[in-house]
Design an enzyme around this catalytic site. Structure first.
Site, PDB file in Angstrom:
ATOM      1  N   GLY C  15      59.984 -16.793  33.621  1.00  0.00           N
ATOM      2  CA  GLY C  15      59.512 -17.566  32.465  1.00  0.00           C
ATOM      3  C   GLY C  15      60.050 -18.975  32.503  1.00  0.00           C
ATOM      4  O   GLY C  15      61.209 -19.188  32.850  1.00  0.00           O
ATOM      5  N   ARG C  76      55.549 -14.805  38.425  1.00  0.00           N
ATOM      6  CA  ARG C  76      56.233 -13.567  38.766  1.00  0.00           C
ATOM      7  C   ARG C  76      55.546 -13.032  40.013  1.00  0.00           C
ATOM      8  O   ARG C  76      54.343 -13.176  40.175  1.00  0.00           O
ATOM      9  CB  ARG C  76      56.152 -12.565  37.615  1.00  0.00           C
ATOM     10  CG  ARG C  76      56.882 -13.076  36.374  1.00  0.00           C
ATOM     11  CD  ARG C  76      56.750 -12.162  35.183  1.00  0.00           C
ATOM     12  NE  ARG C  76      56.913 -12.932  33.946  1.00  0.00           N
ATOM     13  CZ  ARG C  76      58.105 -13.232  33.382  1.00  0.00           C
ATOM     14  NH1 ARG C  76      59.223 -12.829  33.952  1.00  0.00           N
ATOM     15  NH2 ARG C  76      58.175 -13.944  32.281  1.00  0.00           N
ATOM     16  N   ASP C 107      67.398 -13.450  35.041  1.00  0.00           N
ATOM     17  CA  ASP C 107      67.831 -12.204  35.673  1.00  0.00           C
ATOM     18  C   ASP C 107      67.003 -11.795  36.889  1.00  0.00           C
ATOM     19  O   ASP C 107      67.533 -11.616  37.984  1.00  0.00           O
ATOM     20  CB  ASP C 107      67.674 -11.035  34.684  1.00  0.00           C
ATOM     21  CG  ASP C 107      68.701 -11.060  33.595  1.00  0.00           C
ATOM     22  OD1 ASP C 107      69.139 -12.167  33.228  1.00  0.00           O
ATOM     23  OD2 ASP C 107      69.054  -9.975  33.115  1.00  0.00           O
ATOM     24  N   THR C 130      66.414 -20.171  31.077  1.00  0.00           N
ATOM     25  CA  THR C 130      65.697 -19.261  30.176  1.00  0.00           C
ATOM     26  C   THR C 130      66.056 -19.642  28.755  1.00  0.00           C
ATOM     27  O   THR C 130      67.181 -20.060  28.487  1.00  0.00           O
ATOM     28  CB  THR C 130      66.054 -17.786  30.409  1.00  0.00           C
ATOM     29  OG1 THR C 130      65.645 -17.021  29.268  1.00  0.00           O
ATOM     30  CG2 THR C 130      67.546 -17.583  30.580  1.00  0.00           C
ATOM     31  N   ASP C 132      66.299 -17.668  26.279  1.00  0.00           N
ATOM     32  CA  ASP C 132      66.888 -16.555  25.513  1.00  0.00           C
ATOM     33  C   ASP C 132      68.409 -16.580  25.435  1.00  0.00           C
ATOM     34  O   ASP C 132      68.999 -15.894  24.617  1.00  0.00           O
ATOM     35  CB  ASP C 132      66.439 -15.218  26.109  1.00  0.00           C
ATOM     36  CG  ASP C 132      64.993 -14.908  25.785  1.00  0.00           C
ATOM     37  OD1 ASP C 132      64.437 -15.559  24.896  1.00  0.00           O
ATOM     38  OD2 ASP C 132      64.421 -14.031  26.450  1.00  0.00           O
ATOM     39  N   ASP C 134      70.520 -15.258  27.432  1.00  0.00           N
ATOM     40  CA  ASP C 134      70.988 -13.885  27.608  1.00  0.00           C
ATOM     41  C   ASP C 134      71.596 -13.621  28.987  1.00  0.00           C
ATOM     42  O   ASP C 134      71.543 -12.504  29.485  1.00  0.00           O
ATOM     43  CB  ASP C 134      69.834 -12.916  27.355  1.00  0.00           C
ATOM     44  CG  ASP C 134      68.679 -13.145  28.322  1.00  0.00           C
ATOM     45  OD1 ASP C 134      68.686 -14.181  29.018  1.00  0.00           O
ATOM     46  OD2 ASP C 134      67.783 -12.299  28.377  1.00  0.00           O
ATOM     47  N   ARG C 176      63.738 -11.027  23.396  1.00  0.00           N
ATOM     48  CA  ARG C 176      63.289  -9.651  23.560  1.00  0.00           C
ATOM     49  C   ARG C 176      64.444  -8.663  23.390  1.00  0.00           C
ATOM     50  O   ARG C 176      64.310  -7.637  22.769  1.00  0.00           O
ATOM     51  CB  ARG C 176      62.609  -9.482  24.919  1.00  0.00           C
ATOM     52  CG  ARG C 176      61.528  -8.428  24.894  1.00  0.00           C
ATOM     53  CD  ARG C 176      60.479  -8.603  25.964  1.00  0.00           C
ATOM     54  NE  ARG C 176      59.697  -9.826  25.788  1.00  0.00           N
ATOM     55  CZ  ARG C 176      58.643 -10.143  26.523  1.00  0.00           C
ATOM     56  NH1 ARG C 176      58.261  -9.349  27.508  1.00  0.00           N
ATOM     57  NH2 ARG C 176      57.985 -11.254  26.292  1.00  0.00           N
TER      58      ARG C 176
END
Lengths: 329, 329, 329, 329
Positions: C15, C76, C107, C130, C132, C134, C176
């Site tokens: 992403g 992807r 990741d 990213t 996020d 995370d 997410r």
């Protein structure tokens, strides 16, 4: 919590910065959460001396987290520098029933608070609110993140017109003694050179760099200059003249960003930081602490004695200066 | 469409303005839609003389509608003012096979285009691209709407700090001969006074107004001044001194917005306007028209002879001056 | 520097996030500064397998620092998950003369890079891109700061209409598996409640909180919900129905922010972070390092083994959850 | 001015829109300028029935010109649709001493005002405040310009991520019965297709267009869909499924912008428009006019009978639809 503090005063002092309202909101709401009374003081020490107070509850600070400036106003106050002025201020606070206070401001505001505490024993915690990021004991001052984004976005716009015309711009940003805004906004905006008080680039190297910039085919050049930079011995208007004389190939323009850097809706970072600092400031007072500044170090809230905060300066990030050099390749 | 035009050139000239890229995109895509060739010219008349051309198809203008500045660059060109320069330019266009052209720019650019057409018969349509909104034959020039929003947003930020400190700011915006930006951004930002070349307010009335402003309890004052305003005989820095001398109650600051007003992503209005103008410009050329400027009058696209466009000026909106007076009550 | 690395490849994968272009720029310019060749790979591993390469020099990355998305595109890629796919990719890199690579992604991208390194020995450094936030080993991922500002600014707008109508809004933001965006944007926007996967608030408490909110006189309520929140067992639309049923006093609306959070010009923080990370990534490769991720911890650039980065998660800030509770008083 | 009107009431009603505060400010300041009393009514007709009034003077509206939403709040009111409700409202107005009123809102609000005037003879002037731009008698409604910029800026961000991943996005914007927002924001954002209620594009043509878009090498596609579009018989989620089924080459995503389009600081255009409309509304009342809406037609303030305003709709700009088609080449 076993504390004798029943009422906390909050005020903003010195130059305003984005996020001050978010910090006021945080102090007020934390007081409400802790069932402590809270009172706002208008216009800093000036309003303190005049007893210009505003009782505040959780609803008093609705919809201000995103507002620039300070709803409590700010001012510089000569009278507070006298013993008489401070006595008056203390009397006002006492008659209002204030037990402790949170001051949101910079060096000067903290110096006053410290003196006030020494003389009258009023517990005080400081929140560093200034766009300059020049206070020791915190990686970020409140308003700095907003200010660098404001400056950078304006330079982005200047870049549009600079590269349409192959022009060179000297852009002056705030920072009387320090280059934090210049360095960060400059790297963020992709500036070719950044002139800051902490690093003596020298006029020679500036010319060399601008020459090379032309040779390598850059379509425009932006040189960001901290307001307080004295390393070249020239201000932005003199720099323009100097470069036009020595590098006539350049069509040079000047932009002085000025006070717009103090305003605007705070960024998320500044709003979150303000919210965290306000909570910690009130908690510290309730825990019986005083004469400390709430800061953020290594991503965590940390306290620094106000006496140290007003003496030191946050060092400029040497590594970022190097990054800046590499980026202008 | 029965036309002998097979290839259209497009270029930007003079000071850049937001929306120029959107106009280039529109001209290029309209050509593609009409199955006409299109070629971009770099750096206006300078690139025309040097033959600095770029063949463009629909994909050449991907993702530029939202970009400030001009991907074709712009320049002012002395050589084009000579017969020899224009001859060279014509030879370059002919050797490239250009049959007609669209010039995006202001007065000066149109004057050159008109002369060029007279001498060599090259059909030309003009698109008014300038932030000043000072071209006759169109209610809005390309970039004006963006510029007034940029100026207004900066003044909003200045207001934050002005009202935190009860300060008075003189804010200089662009507009060398006209006050359109000052008047619109000023009304939009809620300025207390607006100084424009078209209206002689006078220093006396300014002082009166500022005095009244204090009396009625306003917490801050913003006076917007058009760059070209001569009505007070003073520039913003002199105005600051004058007011500080005559109204010492005021703490005065100055901000000169400068070139940032030329940059930035165009507003929706400017992008839509640019898209409409580009289509009409190409269609006009294919219909055999020439020496016209595409404008917008009464919400509709309208054509004005270039010869008239360069002579007149859009009048200042007297009614809006009155609105401004009422609003500063 | 004594190194055998002559050419470095850079690509974006997974992403996209704001700041990726700034990171590409930094890698490319650092290579130029170090006199190393640099090649961009389009569309991540997909382009690697297809040999979709772009030689890049310092000028290839002009004017991209402020652009959202990624000029190298992203994708992807299923084929890279097979041994054959990775063999093809390796052959392409070898035939291009690539000695080492920088992968900008999350990741999944790092997992692929690690496997690729094990099999073919290609040195690799990762940059965490990213929104996020995370990824273990960095306090901030690239794009996070921009995303929280984007989300917060939109919630500010929603607040305008919410408080004009005394409405309750459920606003879903990205995240997410983690609540970092929700927590930060929520605190920044002054949300009344924030629902995140890491903290089970429970439907009961939500109702209690909303009831109290009405009683204390709040004019509007915003509940920010992380996309991945399962703690209530309900998504935003079901939450709306649930609240309307149990608290009919509320007029409820839903907003799902979605992909806009991935786009936009990066903030100053993200541009500076990207610039710093790119420099360190290239330097690490030239120093013979591999299989590391560049991160920022305690305000300093720090390296974490990719193998650890892909396993862990950055923990949610418990203290900030508490701040959020206090702020919604 | 010879008028019996001594006190004017102002209120906002129906869906809120950016610029309403600027209009309130203009009405209040114009009253102050004219030495007329002014009173604000909270929550539209609901507050009128309840007598929820706020006396306002020039200072009551400081610093609101740049705020989204409405400080007077808004509501839809069932009781006002009954004779009894309106009688109560009238009694409240009379006991407050209100002689005339300015209503800022849309169709429904004007219908109520008209009926109220018929029954009780209360003079009323309407200001068209709605983002949809669907009111007859004005080229622009208040808030429309802000809404199209908000929508466009979000689509710009979506474009960043769309083109990084070669994706297709369906973006739903507001516009229950009309396509003005979709058409303008779509053209401004460079949308590939725009689906609006006024124009039946058809699913076939959409597929054709998307196919062609891929063939011509576009890196991303944005289809903007007006909320109220029924021409394809599908909403955005169904469109996504339909396209994924028929054009599996596309990776499709959906974004529903929703209420954020109603909020945010108004653009300069909307603030200026609001200021102009407010002045004219008060002046009209003082001149003895009633039952009119203030609009802007051909760049000039114009009045339209409320009875016509509520019946008609502003026609969609057919020429702009054509421009949109050409631009997506």
């Amino acid at each position: 919590m076993d504390t004798k503090i029943k009422k906390i005063a909050v005020f903003t002092s010195g130059g305003d910065s984005p996020g001050m309202n978010a910090a006021i909101r945080s102090v007020v709401r934390t007081c409400a959460f802790m069932k402590i009374e809270c009172v706002g003081i208008y216009r800093g020490y000036e309003g303190m001396i005049e007893g210009d107070f505003l009782p505040m509850n959780a609803r008093s600070v609705n919809n201000i987290i995103n507002k620039g400036g300070t709803i409590l106003k700010s001012a510089r106050c000569e009278e507070f520098k006298t013993r008489e002025g401070r006595q008056k201020a203390y009397d006002q606070l006492k008659s209002e029933g204030v037990d402790a206070m949170v001051v949101i401001g910079g060096d000067g505001s903290f110096t006053g608070a410290l003196l006030f505490n020494e003389e009258f024993g009023m517990p005080v915690i400081g929140i560093p609110g200034t766009i300059d990021n020049d206070i020791f004991g915190t990686r970020y001052t409140l308003g700095f993140d907003t200010a660098i984004n404001t400056a950078m976005e304006v330079i982005d716009k200047i870049r549009d017109t600079a590269s349409s015309h192959h022009r060179l711009f000297f852009v002056e940003v705030m920072g009387r003694d320090v280059g934090h805004i210049a360095l960060n906004a400059g790297v963020g905006a992709g500036a070719e050179e950044i002139l800051i008080p902490e690093e003596n680039l020298g006029l020679e190297r500036l010319l060399e760099s601008l020459k090379r910039s032309k040779l390598t085919g850059k379509s425009s050049s932006i040189v960001v200059v901290a307001e307080g930079d004295k390393t070249t011995g020239k201000n932005v208007f003199q720099l323009k003249e100097y470069v036009e004389e020595h590098l006539p190939i350049y069509d040079v323009r000047v932009c002085v960003l000025g006070h717009m850097q103090r305003g605007g809706a705070p960024t998320c970072f500044d709003r979150v930081l303000a919210s965290r600092m306000g909570v910690k400031a009130v908690e510290a007072l309730l825990e019986g602490k005083s004469n400390l500044m709430v800061g953020i170090l290594d991503d965590d809230i940390a306290f620094t004695p106000l006496s140290e905060a007003i003496k030191g300066k946050t060092k400029i990030d040497k590594e970022l200066i190097r990054v800046s050099d590499i980026m202008s390749t």
